[in-house]
Design a protein around this motif. Structure first.
Motif, short mmCIF file in Angstrom:
data_model
loop_
_atom_site.label_atom_id
_atom_site.label_comp_id
_atom_site.label_asym_id
_atom_site.label_seq_id
_atom_site.Cartn_x
_atom_site.Cartn_y
_atom_site.Cartn_z
N ARG A 92 -42.08 -58.73 -71.55
CA ARG A 92 -43.34 -58.02 -72.55
C ARG A 92 -42.02 -56.59 -72.11
NH1 ARG A 92 -49.17 -57.86 -72.26
NH2 ARG A 92 -49.50 -56.31 -74.10
N ARG A 93 -41.80 -56.13 -70.85
CA ARG A 93 -41.40 -55.12 -70.41
C ARG A 93 -39.99 -54.91 -69.74
NH1 ARG A 93 -46.95 -52.84 -67.60
NH2 ARG A 93 -48.67 -52.39 -69.80
N PRO A 94 -38.71 -55.57 -70.91
CA PRO A 94 -38.24 -55.25 -70.03
C PRO A 94 -36.96 -54.64 -69.17
CG PRO A 94 -37.78 -55.47 -72.49
CD PRO A 94 -39.19 -54.73 -71.95
N ARG A 95 -35.83 -54.38 -68.69
CA ARG A 95 -35.88 -53.20 -68.20
C ARG A 95 -34.35 -53.52 -67.38
NH1 ARG A 95 -36.92 -48.45 -63.59
NH2 ARG A 95 -39.21 -48.17 -65.05
N ILE A 96 -32.96 -52.75 -68.52
CA ILE A 96 -31.67 -53.29 -68.44
C ILE A 96 -31.06 -51.91 -66.95
CG2 ILE A 96 -28.90 -53.26 -68.48
CD1 ILE A 96 -30.70 -54.45 -71.96
N HIS A 97 -30.70 -52.52 -65.57
CA HIS A 97 -30.51 -51.80 -64.88
C HIS A 97 -29.26 -51.78 -64.96
CE1 HIS A 97 -30.69 -50.95 -59.71
NE2 HIS A 97 -30.03 -50.26 -60.84
N THR A 98 -28.34 -50.85 -65.53
CA THR A 98 -26.76 -51.28 -65.40
C THR A 98 -25.83 -49.85 -64.47
OG1 THR A 98 -25.32 -50.94 -66.77
CG2 THR A 98 -26.38 -49.16 -67.41
N PHE A 99 -25.07 -50.32 -63.61
CA PHE A 99 -24.59 -49.56 -62.41
C PHE A 99 -22.50 -49.31 -63.18
CE2 PHE A 99 -22.52 -52.25 -59.42
CZ PHE A 99 -22.46 -53.46 -59.80
N ILE A 100 -22.17 -48.68 -62.15
CA ILE A 100 -20.88 -48.61 -61.88
C ILE A 100 -20.60 -47.70 -60.46
CG2 ILE A 100 -21.07 -46.41 -63.67
CD1 ILE A 100 -18.11 -48.23 -64.70
N ALA A 101 -19.38 -47.91 -59.95
CA ALA A 101 -19.12 -46.88 -58.83
C ALA A 101 -18.97 -45.38 -59.74
CB ALA A 101 -18.52 -48.09 -58.13
N THR A 102 -18.39 -44.23 -58.39
CA THR A 102 -18.82 -42.99 -58.88
C THR A 102 -17.80 -42.52 -58.36
OG1 THR A 102 -21.20 -42.40 -58.89
CG2 THR A 102 -20.44 -43.04 -61.10
N SER A 103 -17.94 -42.64 -56.99
CA SER A 103 -17.06 -42.36 -55.63
C SER A 103 -16.17 -42.52 -55.58
CB SER A 103 -18.18 -42.35 -54.39
OG SER A 103 -17.36 -44.34 -54.29
N ASP A 104 -15.35 -41.45 -55.39
CA ASP A 104 -13.80 -40.78 -55.89
C ASP A 104 -13.11 -42.90 -54.56
OD1 ASP A 104 -12.79 -39.26 -57.14
OD2 ASP A 104 -13.56 -38.03 -55.80
N ILE A 105 -13.72 -42.94 -53.67
CA ILE A 105 -13.22 -43.81 -52.69
C ILE A 105 -13.58 -45.08 -53.54
CG2 ILE A 105 -14.97 -44.41 -50.99
CD1 ILE A 105 -13.18 -44.51 -48.56
N HIS A 106 -14.25 -45.58 -54.50
CA HIS A 106 -14.93 -46.77 -55.55
C HIS A 106 -13.71 -46.53 -56.23
CE1 HIS A 106 -18.15 -49.09 -53.33
NE2 HIS A 106 -17.96 -48.08 -52.50
N LEU A 107 -13.55 -46.01 -56.88
CA LEU A 107 -13.01 -45.38 -58.41
C LEU A 107 -11.64 -45.48 -58.04
CD1 LEU A 107 -15.50 -43.88 -59.54
CD2 LEU A 107 -13.75 -42.04 -59.93
N LYS A 108 -11.16 -44.76 -56.31
CA LYS A 108 -9.24 -45.52 -56.28
C LYS A 108 -9.19 -46.80 -55.65
CE LYS A 108 -5.60 -43.12 -53.75
NZ LYS A 108 -5.78 -42.69 -52.17
N TYR A 109 -10.07 -47.15 -55.10
CA TYR A 109 -9.86 -48.70 -54.10
C TYR A 109 -9.94 -49.63 -55.03
CZ TYR A 109 -7.87 -45.31 -50.67
OH TYR A 109 -7.01 -44.93 -49.85
#
Ligand code: MN
Length: 389
Positions: A92-109
């Motif tokens: 009745r009260r749905p929430r979609i929780h979406t994520f992505i990494a944003t730090s340079d260390i996660h972006l690079k490696y």
């Protein structure tokens, strides 16, 4: 700014995905029941793309608990978001929780993507999620180690795309209260009234609760946390601790939550009986020794006046008042009373089964601990599929 802080429970998701903590769909439902009684605002029930079990758990919790917001986690990509949306179809009260990494260390490696690519994917995922539900949360994974300028840019972009909550996790438990508070304050200021800023802190340096509180002081209004602080590696911010700091030291932290604190200990006991380990004995609020006094000077003071050594009345958090030790000489009546105090309402037949198991265990031991009783009940429930309380 409102003084209401929302409690986002992720025991069934972040907690469940840590070693020794897997739960079946039935177990998740049973614990969800307790978490709803406890009064959590948002219940994150799983990561539907990760497994069929997670999908089923979100679906089952959505169908059964209509009066709480149910969240499903999704990476910022089409398949994940659509799977999450599907698992929430009956909520009745749905929430979609979406994520992505944003730090340079996660972006690079990890992602091998540019900041611009990540920003575009985040925005697309939020837009897609909004086509399914009104309530969308975006998390900037490893937010605490992300360049603040970029973090502000992506936060504004996802809010413009329709996110109502922006979560800035300290995914690796690296931040410290002053630093984290400053970062959160900056995002709160940048987003104004357009979104709630949320925090999700890990306890690698033992600072998850302190960091979450610093964030609330800086304007965050949602705390992601777990019962007994379970979660990846050293765990998450402990729900019972962060809530009881705000309640006990309301003079310093003038905020409100919707938590009925007398359910804290029963919830902790139920979780311990489902997963493979309990809270450490000296754990604040819910540990076996949290309200025990052994040293003579302490006992003397405590017996004269409880408040000499006790800052929280154990009843406030649902710790059974009675110090009666349950052992092989205890009767059905004492056992029944302790079960009720632990939050289990058993019928006569269930009590009979439990009493048998209890006496068999008590024969071999000096005294039976609360968590052992809860464990026996859970075993009985799992075998008979009877739902307690
Ligand atoms: Mn986490």
């Amino acid at each position: 700014m409102s003084d209401r802080v929302y409690i986002f429970d992720t025991t069934l998701r972040d907690g469940e995905q840590s070693p020794g903590c897997s739960m079946t769909v039935e177990e998740k439902k049973r614990l969800a029941h307790k978490l709803v009684d406890l009064g959590v605002d948002i219940l994150e029930a799983g990561f539907p793309i990760a497994s069929d079990g997670d999908f089923e758990a979100v679906d089952a919790v959505s169908r059964e608990f209509q009066w709480v917001t149910v969240a499903a986690l999704a990476r910022s990509c089409t398949l994940d978001v659509e799977r999450a949306a599907k698992s929430l179809e009956h909520a009745r009260r749905p929430r979609i929780h979406t994520f992505i990494a944003t730090s340079d260390i996660h972006l690079k490696y990890k992602l091998k993507k540019s900041r611009q690519q990540v920003l575009e994917e985040a925005v697309r995922a939020v837009e897609l999620a909004r086509q399914h539900v009104d309530d969308v949360e975006f998390s900037a994974e490893d937010g605490a180690r992300t360049d603040p300028d970029y973090l502000e840019e992506i936060s504004k972009a996802v809010v413009a795309a329709g996110a109502r909550t922006v979560n800035i996790p300290d995914t690796v438990g690296y931040s410290a209260p002053k630093e984290y508070g400053t970062l959160i304050g900056r995002i709160v200021k940048a987003l104004g009234d357009c979104a709630i800023v949320s925090v999700h802190c890990h306890d690698d340096l033992g600072l998850a609760v302190a960091n979450s509180l610093a964030a609330v002081e800086a304007g965050a209004r949602q705390i992601e946390c777990t019962i007994n602080g379970i979660g990846e590696r050293a765990g998450n911010c402990s729900l019972e601790e962060v809530v009881m700091v705000m309640k006990t030291r309301n003079d310093l932290y003038p905020y409100r939550t919707g938590i009925h604190t007398e359910h804290l200990y029963p919830a902790s006991q139920m979780l311990s009986s489902i997963i493979t380990f309990g809270a450490q004995p000296n754990k604040a609020i819910v540990g076996r020794n949290a309200f025990a006094h052994e040293a003579g000077i302490h006992q003397d003071g405590y017996l004269k006046e409880k408040t000499t050594y006790e800052i929280i009345d154990p009843k406030t958090v649902g710790v059974p008042e009675t110090k009666l030790v349950l052992g092989k000489h205890s009767g059905r009546h004492a056992l029944h009373k302790r079960c009720e105090e632990l939050g289990f309402n058993l019928n006569k037949e269930e009590l009979d089964v439990l009493y048998h198991r209890f006496t068999a265990l008590a024969d071999r031991k000096k005294g039976v601990m609360d968590e052992e009783i809860a464990g026996l009940i859970e075993q009985g429930l799992a075998q008979h599929q009877v739902v307690g309380d």
